[in-house]
Design an enzyme around this catalytic site. Structure first.
Site, PDB file in Angstrom:
ATOM      1  N   TYR A 101      -1.690   0.312  10.628  1.00  0.00           N
ATOM      2  CA  TYR A 101      -1.862  -0.179   9.264  1.00  0.00           C
ATOM      3  C   TYR A 101      -0.668   0.208   8.400  1.00  0.00           C
ATOM      4  CZ  TYR A 101      -3.743  -0.783   4.566  1.00  0.00           C
ATOM      5  OH  TYR A 101      -3.912  -1.157   3.257  1.00  0.00           O
TER       6      TYR A 101
ATOM      7  N   SER B 141       0.843  -1.193   0.000  1.00  0.00           N
ATOM      8  CA  SER B 141       0.000   0.000   0.000  1.00  0.00           C
ATOM      9  C   SER B 141       0.877   1.240   0.000  1.00  0.00           C
ATOM     10  CB  SER B 141      -0.894   0.018   1.245  1.00  0.00           C
ATOM     11  OG  SER B 141      -1.588   1.245   1.363  1.00  0.00           O
TER      12      SER B 141
END
Length: 258
Positions: A155, A142
């Site tokens: 995250y 990501s």
């Protein structure tokens, strides 16, 4: 059919990018085992994709963070497929957490699913791929793992760890013909849409300027079937046989253009 006869496992198949990956592989002629923890949704996705052919797909339940369940699920998939040629690993979770007060529980949960799940599934795939002379592993990173994420500290850190693991596994397993890459997608999924729908106007404005404005190709997230699926097919195919250790943005220029 670019993946005709390829034997592939796809985790996180019940929705979003995992479901799109299953559909893309089946359309490309692969024999697929879809895996998820959401059994009803996973079975439905696999049944729908299988009905469209020309490839085949069956469903196997897994918890990617549980070593015993990963080992059992991959053994079952190996038996069903008669070997393995590729693993696509979209399975992950996302949650907000501020750097100043992220709890150990939040941190551990994120790393348990996103990092441990990546390691366990990659190791299980590697043991089977090397026996067959090599193959492909496609992890999911990501942009959050490459930049500061004040509102998603755990995250962001977990995806940074996935990036580092991907490079390390690629270096360790290349001699066995196993290539390991990660895609970094900016793709519209049910999870993203739910987050958008819950957001206030102020939060949506912040999300736009932080995440969407920088997407050069249309200032919008991509479509999972149209924009991600073909890339996943390529990375599982023989056409990518000389690509490994790469973090590949599928993001409309979000990370590198603006």
């Amino acid at each position: 059919m670019e993946l005709h006869g390829k034997r592939i496992i796809v985790t996180g198949c019940a929705s979003g990018m995992g479901a799109a990956t299953v559909r893309a592989y089946v359309k490309a002629g692969a024999r697929v085992v879809g895996m998820d923890l959401a059994d009803d949704a996973g079975r439905a996705v696999c049944a729908e994709a299988g009905a469209d052919g020309p490839g085949e797909v069956v469903y196997v339940s897994v918890d990617v963070a549980d070593e015993e369940r990963v080992d059992a699920a991959f053994a079952e998939a190996d038996s069903l497929l008669g070997g393995l040629d590729a693993l696509a690993h979209p399975a992950a979770i996302h949650a907000a957490s501020a750097a100043e007060d992220v709890t150990i529980g939040e941190w551990d949960r994120m790393f348990t699913v996103n990092v441990r799940g990546t390691v366990l599934t990659n190791q299980a795939a590697y043991q089977r791929l090397k026996v067959g002379g090599g193959g492909a592993i496609v992890n999911f990173g990501s942009i959050s793992g490459q930049r500061a994420e004040p509102g998603a500290a755990a995250y962001s850190a977990s995806k940074g760890a996935v990036h580092a693991w991907t490079r390390t596994a690629a270096g360790a397993w290349g001699a066995d013909g196993v290539r390991v890459n990660a895609v970094l997608p900016a793709i519209r999924t049910p999870m993203f849409q739910a987050s958008w729908d819950r957001a206030t106007d102020e939060e949506r404005t912040e999300k736009f300027w932080r995440n969407i404005h920088s997407i050069a190709l249309g200032q919008d997230y991509g479509d999972p079937d149209r924009d991600l699926g073909p890339v996943m097919v390529f990375l599982a195919s023989d056409g990518s046989r000389f690509i490994t250790g790469q973090l590949i943005p599928v993001d409309g220029g979000q990370g590198n253009v603006r």
